[in-house]
Design an enzyme around this catalytic site. Structure first.
Site, PDB file in Angstrom:
ATOM      1  N   ASN A 112     -15.260  35.829 -20.161  1.00  0.00           N
ATOM      2  CA  ASN A 112     -14.813  34.789 -20.612  1.00  0.00           C
ATOM      3  C   ASN A 112     -13.360  34.901 -21.422  1.00  0.00           C
ATOM      4  O   ASN A 112     -13.705  35.756 -22.343  1.00  0.00           O
ATOM      5  CB  ASN A 112     -15.961  34.214 -21.900  1.00  0.00           C
ATOM      6  CG  ASN A 112     -15.320  32.588 -22.546  1.00  0.00           C
ATOM      7  OD1 ASN A 112     -13.820  32.453 -21.937  1.00  0.00           O
ATOM      8  ND2 ASN A 112     -16.211  32.398 -23.227  1.00  0.00           N
ATOM      9  N   GLY A 143     -18.810  27.949 -32.024  1.00  0.00           N
ATOM     10  CA  GLY A 143     -18.646  30.093 -32.510  1.00  0.00           C
ATOM     11  C   GLY A 143     -19.123  30.907 -32.313  1.00  0.00           C
ATOM     12  O   GLY A 143     -19.509  31.794 -32.737  1.00  0.00           O
ATOM     13  N   LEU A 144     -19.289  30.727 -31.163  1.00  0.00           N
ATOM     14  CA  LEU A 144     -20.665  32.060 -30.404  1.00  0.00           C
ATOM     15  C   LEU A 144     -21.589  32.305 -30.486  1.00  0.00           C
ATOM     16  O   LEU A 144     -21.597  34.125 -30.763  1.00  0.00           O
ATOM     17  CB  LEU A 144     -19.161  33.375 -29.826  1.00  0.00           C
ATOM     18  CG  LEU A 144     -18.913  34.538 -28.836  1.00  0.00           C
ATOM     19  CD1 LEU A 144     -19.466  34.004 -27.446  1.00  0.00           C
ATOM     20  CD2 LEU A 144     -17.953  34.844 -28.614  1.00  0.00           C
ATOM     21  N   GLY A 185     -22.335  21.507 -17.391  1.00  0.00           N
ATOM     22  CA  GLY A 185     -22.625  21.896 -19.303  1.00  0.00           C
ATOM     23  C   GLY A 185     -23.332  20.907 -19.796  1.00  0.00           C
ATOM     24  O   GLY A 185     -24.470  19.832 -20.500  1.00  0.00           O
ATOM     25  N   GLY A 206     -17.155  21.209 -15.420  1.00  0.00           N
ATOM     26  CA  GLY A 206     -15.791  20.085 -15.890  1.00  0.00           C
ATOM     27  C   GLY A 206     -16.678  18.837 -15.986  1.00  0.00           C
ATOM     28  O   GLY A 206     -15.060  18.389 -14.350  1.00  0.00           O
ATOM     29  N   CYS A 260     -12.392  31.326 -24.738  1.00  0.00           N
ATOM     30  CA  CYS A 260     -13.235  30.625 -25.975  1.00  0.00           C
ATOM     31  C   CYS A 260     -12.209  30.128 -27.163  1.00  0.00           C
ATOM     32  O   CYS A 260     -11.707  30.797 -28.023  1.00  0.00           O
ATOM     33  CB  CYS A 260     -14.268  31.762 -26.764  1.00  0.00           C
ATOM     34  SG  CYS A 260     -14.883  30.157 -28.198  1.00  0.00           S
ATOM     35  N   LYS A 306     -25.559  32.582 -21.646  1.00  0.00           N
ATOM     36  CA  LYS A 306     -24.337  32.718 -23.253  1.00  0.00           C
ATOM     37  C   LYS A 306     -23.686  33.298 -23.183  1.00  0.00           C
ATOM     38  O   LYS A 306     -23.962  34.474 -23.164  1.00  0.00           O
ATOM     39  CB  LYS A 306     -25.197  32.376 -24.407  1.00  0.00           C
ATOM     40  CG  LYS A 306     -24.597  31.822 -25.879  1.00  0.00           C
ATOM     41  CD  LYS A 306     -23.357  31.181 -25.671  1.00  0.00           C
ATOM     42  CE  LYS A 306     -22.241  30.930 -26.732  1.00  0.00           C
ATOM     43  NZ  LYS A 306     -21.982  29.990 -26.704  1.00  0.00           N
ATOM     44  N   ASN A 366     -17.013  20.423 -29.318  1.00  0.00           N
ATOM     45  CA  ASN A 366     -18.257  21.720 -29.085  1.00  0.00           C
ATOM     46  C   ASN A 366     -17.763  22.348 -30.324  1.00  0.00           C
ATOM     47  O   ASN A 366     -16.088  23.029 -29.841  1.00  0.00           O
ATOM     48  CB  ASN A 366     -19.521  22.158 -29.162  1.00  0.00           C
ATOM     49  CG  ASN A 366     -18.192  23.825 -27.852  1.00  0.00           C
ATOM     50  OD1 ASN A 366     -18.628  24.613 -28.794  1.00  0.00           O
ATOM     51  ND2 ASN A 366     -17.621  23.363 -26.723  1.00  0.00           N
ATOM     52  N   LYS A 414     -14.087  33.890 -16.939  1.00  0.00           N
ATOM     53  CA  LYS A 414     -13.678  31.859 -17.116  1.00  0.00           C
ATOM     54  C   LYS A 414     -12.535  31.747 -18.186  1.00  0.00           C
ATOM     55  O   LYS A 414     -12.362  32.125 -18.805  1.00  0.00           O
ATOM     56  CB  LYS A 414     -15.032  31.685 -18.060  1.00  0.00           C
ATOM     57  CG  LYS A 414     -15.210  30.221 -18.870  1.00  0.00           C
ATOM     58  CD  LYS A 414     -16.070  29.200 -17.482  1.00  0.00           C
ATOM     59  CE  LYS A 414     -15.811  28.045 -17.879  1.00  0.00           C
ATOM     60  NZ  LYS A 414     -17.305  28.352 -19.029  1.00  0.00           N
TER      61      LYS A 414
HETATM   62  C1  LIG Z   1     -17.502  31.533 -26.270  1.00  0.00           C
HETATM   63  C2  LIG Z   1     -17.442  30.517 -26.836  1.00  0.00           C
HETATM   64  C3  LIG Z   1     -17.174  29.595 -26.069  1.00  0.00           C
HETATM   65  C4  LIG Z   1     -17.418  28.597 -26.872  1.00  0.00           C
HETATM   66  C5  LIG Z   1     -18.372  28.200 -28.051  1.00  0.00           C
HETATM   67  O1  LIG Z   1     -19.877  29.448 -28.571  1.00  0.00           O
HETATM   68  O2  LIG Z   1     -17.951  27.756 -29.502  1.00  0.00           O
HETATM   69  N1  LIG Z   1     -17.878  26.482 -26.280  1.00  0.00           N
HETATM   70  C6  LIG Z   1     -16.691  26.663 -25.455  1.00  0.00           C
HETATM   71  O3  LIG Z   1     -17.017  25.555 -25.392  1.00  0.00           O
HETATM   72  N2  LIG Z   1     -16.125  27.854 -24.700  1.00  0.00           N
HETATM   73  C7  LIG Z   1     -16.248  29.244 -24.564  1.00  0.00           C
HETATM   74  O4  LIG Z   1     -16.252  30.014 -24.349  1.00  0.00           O
END
Ligand SMILES: C=Cc1c(C(=O)O)[nH]c(=O)[nH]c1=O
Length: 310
Positions: free
Chosen positions: A126, A71-72, A270, A248, A129, A44, A68, A163
């Protein structure tokens, strides 16, 4: 039929692994992926410190995919670095470490430490996000990407990848490719991250379905397949010598085949993994094998990047 992939000095038994964010926040989840039929593992996206993430509900699946705004949420960089320290690389499944600092300095701090650790895992930085309130996706600011990648390549001497968010305009593909081609140690791009800030509506309840950002969230699953394929094919053409990781809308062997036909070296799943569980890996690999056998292909190189135009 041979599904093996050799890239970046890595040997994978097959091209399939998880997309960062799915089944990869805890060691238990990472071990589910590693002990499944998947050919690799990615963690993650992490920040230097642990994060709880956005309020729930923050994920929702629909017949066409998912939305989604997590929020990381993550266990913090050291948790994943420690997993990378004890990871059984000799078993043959590469490990990728996804990094998503809230600032460039956070990314540089994590990468400096990772470089010093001299581990066989590869960073996927990444740039995309979409769910951090108040934070734009870095991948849409080309000058900021150039500056960030310049410093990243300076502090991290090894191979790395990024990413990317989805792009929707040939001018943007070209502008981002020009930035990415500046960096020889940037060896792969993962296309795509979720399509940012979609809105799913529940008609019965006349309501949004996730709490953060009044219902806005990143779209995944079948919703994004054509956009993902376009990004894979365009960057496959525009980044000679680099690899494209397809991500994707992969629900079956057919979409995995499409991504590889468009130029992907390997592919990530995913939403389908989130909804089906780790059995999705073996199912999709069997479907890909069958499709290749029907078409008379012996290995992935027989068709990779050979999408015909009219
Ligand atoms: C790193 C946060 C990301 C998140 C998240 O943690 O909200 N959701 C995504 O679809 N892509 C992301 O890159």
């Amino acid at each position: 039929v041979d599904l093996s992939v050799s890239w970046l000095g890595l040997a994978m038994a097959n091209p399939l692994y998880n997309a960062s964010g799915v089944m990869c926040r805890s060691v238990a989840e990472l071990e589910q992926v590693r002990t499944s039929a998947a050919g690799a593992v990615i963690t993650k996206s992490c920040t230097p410190q642990p994060r709880v993430g956005n309020p729930e509900p923050r994920y929702c699946a629909t017949p066409l995919g998912s939305i989604n705004s997590m929020g990381l949420p993550n266990a913090g960089y050291h948790y994943y670095r420690d997993y990378a320290r004890s990871y059984p690389y000799a078993a043959g499944k590469p490990l990728f470490l996804s990094l998503s600092g809230m600032t460039l300095d956070e990314n540089l701090d994590m990468l400096r430490d990772l470089a010093a650790a001299e581990l066989p895992c590869l960073p996927e930085v990444n740039l995309s996000c979409p769910n951090l309130p108040g934070k734009p996706q870095l991948g849409y600011d080309f000058q900021a990407c150039r500056e960030a990648l310049t410093q990243i390549a300076r502090v991290y001497p090894g191979d790395f990848g990024v990413k990317l968010p989805p792009y929707f305009d040939p001018v943007h593909f070209a502008q981002m490719a020009e930035v990415l081609n500046t960096f020889p140690t940037l060896r792969f791009v993962t296309c795509i991250n979720s399509i940012g800030n979609g809105l799913v509506i529940d008609v019965e309840h006349e309501s949004v379905v996730i709490k953060p950002k009044d219902g806005l969230g990143g779209l995944g699953g079948s919703y994004v397949l054509p956009t993902a394929l376009a990004n894979v094919r365009e960057f496959y053409r525009l980044l000679p010598g680099k690899h494209v990781v397809g991500c994707g809308g992969i629900n079956s062997g057919r979409e995995a085949f499409m991504h590889i036909l468009a130029g992907a070296t390997v592919v990530q799943i995913g939403t389908c993994l989130y909804e089906e569980g780790e059995g999705a890996f073996a199912r999709i690999l069997d479907e890909l094998r069958q499709l290749m056998a029907q078409k008379g292909y012996q290995c992935l190189d027989d068709f990779r990047g050979k999408l015909k135009t009219l």
